[in-house]
Design a protein around this motif. Structure first.
Motif, short mmCIF file in Angstrom:
data_model
loop_
_atom_site.label_atom_id
_atom_site.label_comp_id
_atom_site.label_asym_id
_atom_site.label_seq_id
_atom_site.Cartn_x
_atom_site.Cartn_y
_atom_site.Cartn_z
N GLN A 202 1.06 -1.78 -0.16
CA GLN A 202 -0.34 0.26 -0.28
C GLN A 202 0.84 1.59 0.12
N TRP A 204 0.60 5.13 0.56
CA TRP A 204 0.62 6.91 1.33
C TRP A 204 1.08 7.94 0.44
N TYR A 229 -5.23 8.00 1.23
CA TYR A 229 -4.48 6.53 0.43
C TYR A 229 -4.07 6.44 -1.04
N ARG A 244 -10.43 1.28 -3.24
CA ARG A 244 -10.51 2.29 -2.21
C ARG A 244 -11.72 2.38 -1.09
#
Length: 354
Positions: A202, A204, A229, A244
């Protein structure tokens, strides 16, 4: 007024002030190669390090396979006095294990510098030769690795905003099961401070200190992380945007589901673009196919599906969604006084459900 002008030199300030949504900007990556590289790092980090030229030559062999090259990332991580053996070089290799997956598989090695290029050759091209490096492999599959871009010589925003975040994470959150590293640029400087969380992959951006408990400990309402995100690198741009929404509904457990996405239909553009895209897809040249993929990322709408299953295989299904462009926002793609502003597309998810 001077303070405002100074701040606007940073691309991240312009992006955040104008509320640019970072979702869909994580990139799509099948394979990551992370290598310890001593600082300082110039803007052209790899070319400025003669001792890493053999490694760079191995990685550049991927250029003959454009689609794989586009989906492979070479990153530098800065040695850390707690983690690092100064006599050896550390290498992480994260790889998509299959089409449907939740986490990248991890290999970590500590080895002499003269073995770095041969290891990269084995990891990227000759996996049958990995047995030569078994003695160097580390039993760290259980350790989570957090990477923060602090590459100020590439973009000043990453130093201004990334380094304080790195220091805070390193001092307050690092444990025997979680390591925190500085890394060089991996794109999206306007979202500094930006971070990659492995083994999930992931990404960020625009992170704030009060978001870290939720992100690192994976507790609390996931909705508070929504504005930060950038997406999951196991999916493509529009799939990340839809993913998401699924995560916001399903919560933390969603991260453990194996998943994959596919495009069902999309805006094909004007007649010229439609014709060229059709031709490029049918030609045997991988570069043309890659160009068609990049063009598709500029679509104004996309219909897609994301399939998922839990590890036990008793909870599975498919979400479908339509992602549509809603307008544009003004941003700055790189820091500097003379860098022009630019407009980027913004999207939202419609017609979402199973």
């Amino acid at each position: 007024m001077k303070k405002l002008a100074d701040d606007c030199r940073y691309c991240a300030v312009v992006s955040k002030t104008n509320r640019e949504d970072p979702i869909g900007t994580a990139g799509t990556v099948d394979e990551w190669l992370l290598v310890e590289v001593p600082q300082p790092w110039k803007s052209n980090l790899w070319e400025a390090k003669p001792q890493f030229q053999a490694l760079l030559q191995v990685v550049e062999k991927l250029a003959s396979r454009p689609i794989r090259y586009f989906k492979t990332r070479l990153l530098a991580i800065a040695p850390d006095k707690t983690y690092t053996n100064p006599e050896l070089v550390r290498v992480f290799h994260y790889k998509r294990p299959q089409k449907l997956f939740a986490q990248y598989t991890k290999r970590e090695y500590l080895l002499p510098h003269n073995q770095l290029a041969p290891l990269a050759e084995a990891l990227l091209f000759k996996p049958q030769q990995l047995t030569r490096f078994v003695d160097y492999q580390q039993p760290t599959a259980h350790i989570r690795e957090i990477l923060i871009c602090t590459h100020a010589n590439y973009d000043r925003a990453c130093g201004r905003f990334g380094y304080p975040l790195y220091q805070h994470l390193r001092q307050q959150y690092a444990t025997e099961n979680l390591r925190v590293w500085q890394t060089n640029h991996f794109g999206g400087h306007q979202f500094a401070p930006t971070l990659i969380d492995f083994p999930y992959g992931q990404v960020w951006g625009h992170l704030e200190m009060d978001t870290l408990d939720c992100l690192i400990h994976r507790r609390g309402d996931v909705a508070q992380l929504r504005p930060f995100y950038r997406g999951w690198t196991g999916l493509s741009k529009f799939e990340q945007i839809a993913e998401r929404e699924i995560w916001m509904q399903m919560g933390w457990e969603w991260l453990n589901y194996e998943k994959t996405g596919r495009i069902l239909a999309q805006d094909a553009g004007d007649i010229k673009k439609k014709l060229l895209t059709t031709i490029f897809k049918r030609l045997p040249c991988a570069k043309f196919k890659l160009l068609a993929e990049r063009w598709n990322e500029q679509a104004t709408w996309v219909k897609l599906a994301i399939s998922y299953t839990n590890k036990e295989g008793d909870n599975w299904g498919t979400y479908t969604a339509v992602v549509k462009q809603t307008g544009t926002v003004t941003t700055k793609l790189k820091s500097g006084d003379d860098v022009p502003l630019t407009s980027v597309n913004q999207y939202r998810v419609e017609q979402f459900g199973k």
